[in-house]
Design a protein around this motif. Structure first.
Motif, PDB file in Angstrom:
ATOM      1  N   ALA A 152      48.030  26.890   1.357  1.00 25.86           N
ATOM      2  CA  ALA A 152      47.239  26.893   0.119  1.00 25.86           C
ATOM      3  C   ALA A 152      48.052  26.446  -1.087  1.00 25.86           C
ATOM      4  O   ALA A 152      47.648  26.678  -2.224  1.00 25.86           O
ATOM      5  CB  ALA A 152      46.668  28.300  -0.128  1.00 25.86           C
ATOM      6  N   GLY A 153      49.195  25.788  -0.868  1.00 22.35           N
ATOM      7  CA  GLY A 153      50.023  25.325  -1.985  1.00 22.35           C
ATOM      8  C   GLY A 153      49.253  24.366  -2.878  1.00 22.35           C
ATOM      9  O   GLY A 153      48.793  23.307  -2.422  1.00 22.35           O
ATOM     10  N   SER A 154      49.099  24.704  -4.149  1.00 22.02           N
ATOM     11  CA  SER A 154      48.227  23.922  -5.025  1.00 22.02           C
ATOM     12  C   SER A 154      48.783  22.531  -5.319  1.00 22.02           C
ATOM     13  O   SER A 154      48.030  21.555  -5.396  1.00 22.02           O
ATOM     14  CB  SER A 154      47.980  24.688  -6.332  1.00 22.02           C
ATOM     15  OG  SER A 154      49.182  24.918  -7.028  1.00 22.02           O
ATOM     16  N   ILE A 155      50.113  22.407  -5.481  1.00 22.30           N
ATOM     17  CA  ILE A 155      50.676  21.097  -5.801  1.00 22.30           C
ATOM     18  C   ILE A 155      50.589  20.132  -4.616  1.00 22.30           C
ATOM     19  O   ILE A 155      50.085  19.011  -4.765  1.00 22.30           O
ATOM     20  CB  ILE A 155      52.123  21.244  -6.310  1.00 22.30           C
ATOM     21  CG1 ILE A 155      52.125  21.915  -7.685  1.00 22.30           C
ATOM     22  CG2 ILE A 155      52.820  19.880  -6.383  1.00 22.30           C
ATOM     23  CD1 ILE A 155      53.502  22.193  -8.250  1.00 22.30           C
ATOM     24  N   PRO A 156      51.061  20.505  -3.415  1.00 19.25           N
ATOM     25  CA  PRO A 156      50.920  19.561  -2.293  1.00 19.25           C
ATOM     26  C   PRO A 156      49.475  19.238  -1.952  1.00 19.25           C
ATOM     27  O   PRO A 156      49.170  18.110  -1.552  1.00 19.25           O
ATOM     28  CB  PRO A 156      51.627  20.274  -1.132  1.00 19.25           C
ATOM     29  CG  PRO A 156      51.720  21.703  -1.529  1.00 19.25           C
ATOM     30  CD  PRO A 156      51.825  21.710  -3.016  1.00 19.25           C
ATOM     31  N   LEU A 157      48.564  20.205  -2.116  1.00 19.95           N
ATOM     32  CA  LEU A 157      47.154  19.916  -1.843  1.00 19.95           C
ATOM     33  C   LEU A 157      46.561  19.006  -2.911  1.00 19.95           C
ATOM     34  O   LEU A 157      45.700  18.169  -2.624  1.00 19.95           O
ATOM     35  CB  LEU A 157      46.359  21.217  -1.747  1.00 19.95           C
ATOM     36  CG  LEU A 157      46.655  22.110  -0.541  1.00 19.95           C
ATOM     37  CD1 LEU A 157      45.773  23.352  -0.546  1.00 19.95           C
ATOM     38  CD2 LEU A 157      46.491  21.351   0.774  1.00 19.95           C
TER      39      LEU A 157
ATOM     40  N   SER B 119      51.679  15.864   5.505  1.00 19.80           N
ATOM     41  CA  SER B 119      52.759  15.662   6.485  1.00 19.80           C
ATOM     42  C   SER B 119      54.085  15.354   5.803  1.00 19.80           C
ATOM     43  O   SER B 119      55.159  15.544   6.395  1.00 19.80           O
ATOM     44  CB  SER B 119      52.399  14.528   7.444  1.00 19.80           C
ATOM     45  OG  SER B 119      52.176  13.317   6.729  1.00 19.80           O
ATOM     46  N   ASP B 120      54.017  14.884   4.552  1.00 18.35           N
ATOM     47  CA  ASP B 120      55.228  14.590   3.787  1.00 18.35           C
ATOM     48  C   ASP B 120      55.622  15.738   2.856  1.00 18.35           C
ATOM     49  O   ASP B 120      56.677  15.664   2.214  1.00 18.35           O
ATOM     50  CB  ASP B 120      55.031  13.326   2.943  1.00 18.35           C
ATOM     51  CG  ASP B 120      54.820  12.086   3.792  1.00 18.35           C
ATOM     52  OD1 ASP B 120      55.477  11.989   4.847  1.00 18.35           O
ATOM     53  OD2 ASP B 120      53.989  11.236   3.423  1.00 18.35           O
ATOM     54  N   THR B 121      54.786  16.768   2.765  1.00 18.73           N
ATOM     55  CA  THR B 121      55.076  17.884   1.858  1.00 18.73           C
ATOM     56  C   THR B 121      55.072  19.207   2.631  1.00 18.73           C
ATOM     57  O   THR B 121      56.116  19.685   3.049  1.00 18.73           O
ATOM     58  CB  THR B 121      54.040  17.925   0.713  1.00 18.73           C
ATOM     59  OG1 THR B 121      52.696  17.924   1.265  1.00 18.73           O
ATOM     60  CG2 THR B 121      54.188  16.713  -0.199  1.00 18.73           C
ATOM     61  N   ILE B 122      53.903  19.767   2.862  1.00 15.71           N
ATOM     62  CA  ILE B 122      53.809  21.072   3.525  1.00 15.71           C
ATOM     63  C   ILE B 122      54.419  21.037   4.923  1.00 15.71           C
ATOM     64  O   ILE B 122      55.144  21.957   5.326  1.00 15.71           O
ATOM     65  CB  ILE B 122      52.337  21.537   3.592  1.00 15.71           C
ATOM     66  CG1 ILE B 122      51.790  21.790   2.180  1.00 15.71           C
ATOM     67  CG2 ILE B 122      52.214  22.808   4.439  1.00 15.71           C
ATOM     68  CD1 ILE B 122      50.310  22.110   2.144  1.00 15.71           C
ATOM     69  N   PHE B 123      54.154  19.954   5.667  1.00 15.74           N
ATOM     70  CA  PHE B 123      54.619  19.876   7.048  1.00 15.74           C
ATOM     71  C   PHE B 123      55.813  18.940   7.208  1.00 15.74           C
ATOM     72  O   PHE B 123      56.133  18.523   8.336  1.00 15.74           O
ATOM     73  CB  PHE B 123      53.465  19.434   7.960  1.00 15.74           C
ATOM     74  CG  PHE B 123      52.310  20.396   7.947  1.00 15.74           C
ATOM     75  CD1 PHE B 123      52.411  21.634   8.552  1.00 15.74           C
ATOM     76  CD2 PHE B 123      51.127  20.070   7.288  1.00 15.74           C
ATOM     77  CE1 PHE B 123      51.348  22.528   8.530  1.00 15.74           C
ATOM     78  CE2 PHE B 123      50.064  20.961   7.254  1.00 15.74           C
ATOM     79  CZ  PHE B 123      50.175  22.196   7.870  1.00 15.74           C
ATOM     80  N   ALA B 124      56.481  18.637   6.107  1.00 13.44           N
ATOM     81  CA  ALA B 124      57.701  17.833   6.178  1.00 13.44           C
ATOM     82  C   ALA B 124      58.826  18.669   6.782  1.00 13.44           C
ATOM     83  O   ALA B 124      58.841  19.904   6.680  1.00 13.44           O
ATOM     84  CB  ALA B 124      58.088  17.349   4.782  1.00 13.44           C
ATOM     85  N   GLY B 125      59.801  17.988   7.377  1.00 10.90           N
ATOM     86  CA  GLY B 125      60.890  18.692   8.039  1.00 10.90           C
ATOM     87  C   GLY B 125      61.664  19.608   7.113  1.00 10.90           C
ATOM     88  O   GLY B 125      61.973  20.752   7.471  1.00 10.90           O
TER      89      GLY B 125
ATOM     90  N   GLY C 168      50.586  27.333 -10.895  1.00 12.09           N
ATOM     91  CA  GLY C 168      51.042  26.141 -10.200  1.00 12.09           C
ATOM     92  C   GLY C 168      50.341  24.886 -10.662  1.00 12.09           C
ATOM     93  O   GLY C 168      50.977  23.863 -10.940  1.00 12.09           O
ATOM     94  N   GLY C 169      49.007  24.943 -10.765  1.00 14.81           N
ATOM     95  CA  GLY C 169      48.254  23.776 -11.202  1.00 14.81           C
ATOM     96  C   GLY C 169      48.572  23.390 -12.635  1.00 14.81           C
ATOM     97  O   GLY C 169      48.768  22.214 -12.957  1.00 14.81           O
ATOM     98  N   GLY C 170      48.641  24.381 -13.528  1.00 19.57           N
ATOM     99  CA  GLY C 170      48.958  24.109 -14.921  1.00 19.57           C
ATOM    100  C   GLY C 170      50.360  23.563 -15.083  1.00 19.57           C
ATOM    101  O   GLY C 170      50.607  22.656 -15.891  1.00 19.57           O
ATOM    102  N   GLN C 171      51.285  24.093 -14.326  1.00 21.55           N
ATOM    103  CA  GLN C 171      52.670  23.633 -14.410  1.00 21.55           C
ATOM    104  C   GLN C 171      52.803  22.197 -13.914  1.00 21.55           C
ATOM    105  O   GLN C 171      53.546  21.400 -14.495  1.00 21.55           O
ATOM    106  CB  GLN C 171      53.556  24.559 -13.589  1.00 21.55           C
ATOM    107  CG  GLN C 171      55.038  24.267 -13.734  1.00 21.55           C
ATOM    108  CD  GLN C 171      55.893  25.406 -13.207  1.00 21.55           C
ATOM    109  OE1 GLN C 171      55.462  26.537 -13.159  1.00 21.55           O
ATOM    110  NE2 GLN C 171      57.114  25.092 -12.822  1.00 21.55           N
ATOM    111  N   TRP C 172      52.094  21.860 -12.853  1.00 20.02           N
ATOM    112  CA  TRP C 172      52.156  20.495 -12.336  1.00 20.02           C
ATOM    113  C   TRP C 172      51.576  19.511 -13.351  1.00 20.02           C
ATOM    114  O   TRP C 172      52.091  18.394 -13.509  1.00 20.02           O
ATOM    115  CB  TRP C 172      51.397  20.402 -11.021  1.00 20.02           C
ATOM    116  CG  TRP C 172      51.415  19.040 -10.384  1.00 20.02           C
ATOM    117  CD1 TRP C 172      50.343  18.258 -10.087  1.00 20.02           C
ATOM    118  CD2 TRP C 172      52.570  18.321  -9.941  1.00 20.02           C
ATOM    119  NE1 TRP C 172      50.750  17.097  -9.498  1.00 20.02           N
ATOM    120  CE2 TRP C 172      52.117  17.108  -9.398  1.00 20.02           C
ATOM    121  CE3 TRP C 172      53.940  18.589  -9.968  1.00 20.02           C
ATOM    122  CZ2 TRP C 172      52.984  16.152  -8.873  1.00 20.02           C
ATOM    123  CZ3 TRP C 172      54.806  17.632  -9.458  1.00 20.02           C
ATOM    124  CH2 TRP C 172      54.332  16.432  -8.913  1.00 20.02           C
TER     125      TRP C 172
END
Length: 439
Positions: free
Chosen positions: A154-159, A178-184, A359-363
């Protein structure tokens, strides 16, 4: 060693950290002064920013209040009480209780941050009824799981940056999860924190003479449910104690959720979590009267949210409109390289999060600065975005804004847990910094 380190910090925080309401008043004055002194705004301009933004979080405030209330009502239902007590029964010692509550909170927060906040606090209460353990550290351990939410589902920035039409799409396009939440690098960070956090919390256990225990009888609800064979004289009494009415409306809510997830492929968000908690509570309490009795108990803990969130709305407005947040970000960017930009993005996000705990406001504030810098320096844009996300989540450990629902459910004050959270902040800050820079 950690117990010895945390001991003076716990005493320091207990002595000097004021109530979160006092904290937000002081933050308000600091931000207003900084807007005038650093950004050169007039006092009237700063106050206008503050006043105009004061009510900007009304919708979010109601969501957070419902996180507390619906979670409390669900947990106070007889079936959920039995389930929490059953799981809590696996802990046979204080050490096991600390590790178990941390792991459960980490998993729940990775799924959804609102879910994690409520589940962690409620599970801590269940454990305190089973095991003799320092209640302050138990609740702090439950709250520490919140650290991973922005690296989770549920990460607001990667979503946000994975959603077509987001405000930075013209600059960076669509960045897949795949490049953010599920990145290595992100999965490696999560794996390390899932191992380290339970151990850190376990090793902070105070000596017996320094422990603070809670009377289990104060954590349980001893009210008896209405007897099944009890008769009701008024038609209104029958409605208030009607299982058919509760189950009918509760069933309708669950049908909607099934359609939302399986037909519309809906995603988990705060509104959906609150909807789920509410309608499960309606069903599990069996009658409207039982639910209303639980509501009366739940609402008592929401005072902090009601009075403090408007002040944070004003603080966020001053930070954004005066240019303070941008100045902090630009200051770190000016000394960064392609290799170090994720680290400085993380640190700047952590500082800004103290004043803009969203998170959303900061981004919205940092993206116009961090993204062009990443492109100019040749840095990994996805990693920089996740660095901002992790910075936002990191300093939540010492930000009373997010701890309010947990503290309300647990019946503690911010000063009771923040000493332990400071130790968690230092250790995880080192781990996340290394992970963002070198993994």
């Amino acid at each position: 060693m950690l117990a010895n380190i945390s001991k003076p910090l716990v005493k320091l925080v207990d002595r000097y950290l004021p109530d979160p309401y006092i904290f937000v008043l002081m933050l308000s004055l600091i931000v207003l002064a900084a807007a005038v002194i650093i950004e050169g705004k007039t006092p009237l301009d700063a106050v206008n920013y503050w006043g105009d933004g004061f009510w900007s979080l009304l919708s979010f405030s109601m969501q957070m209040l419902l996180v507390l209330i619906t979670g409390f009502m669900l947990a106070s239902s007889p079936p959920v009480k039995k389930l929490l007590n059953y799981i809590a029964g696996f802990a046979k010692s204080a050490s096991q209780a600390i590790i178990l509550v941390t792991v459960v909170s980490l998993i729940a927060s990775w799924i959804n941050w609102g879910f994690g906040l409520v589940v962690g606090a409620l599970f801590a209460k269940a454990l305190a009824c089973k095991v003799r353990v320092d209640y302050r550290l138990l609740v702090a351990s439950a709250y520490s799981g919140f650290l991973v939410w922005h690296g989770g589902l549920a990460g607001s920035i990667p979503l946000t940056i994975a959603t077509p039409g987001h405000f930075s799409e013209s600059d960076i396009g669509i960045i897949a999860t795949s490049d953010t939440i599920f990145a290595g690098f992100n999965l490696a960070l999560l794996a390390i924190l899932f191992v380290v956090m339970p151990l850190v919390n376990r090793f902070m256990l105070p000596e017996e003479k320094d422990c603070v225990y809670v009377d289990p009888s104060k954590l349980t609800d001893n009210e008896e449910q209405a007897s099944e064979n009890q008769t009701w004289e008024r038609p209104a009494d029958k409605l208030e104690n009607s299982r058919v009415l509760a189950w009918s409306i509760g069933g309708a809510g669950l049908v909607y959720l099934a359609y939302y997830f399986f037909v519309n492929n809906g995603r988990l968000n705060l509104n959906v979590v609150n909807f789920l908690f509410l309608f499960l509570a309606i069903i599990l309490h069996q009658t409207p009267r039982n639910l209303l009795n639980s509501l009366n108990d739940a609402i008592k803990g929401g005072a902090g949210i009601v009075i403090q969130f408007p002040f944070y709305g004003g603080i966020m407005a001053v930070m954004m409109q005066s240019g303070l947040a941008q100045s902090i970000s630009e200051g770190f960017v000016s000394i960064a390289s392609a290799q170090s930009l994720p680290f400085f993005s993380f640190i700047s996000a952590g500082i800004i999060n103290i004043f803009v705990p969203s998170g959303g406001g900061q981004w919205a504030v940092q993206a116009p600065i961090m993204l062009p810098a990443a492109e100019a320096l040749g840095a990994d844009v996805a990693r920089v975005a996740m660095a901002v996300a992790w910075g936002d989540a990191w300093t939540n450990l010492i930000q009373p804004f997010w701890a309010l629902p947990v503290l309300a459910i647990a019946g503690l004050k911010a000063r009771d847990i923040m000493g332990f959270c400071l130790v968690q902040l230092i250790i995880t800050g080192v781990i996340i910094s290394i992970g963002l820079s070198w993994f």
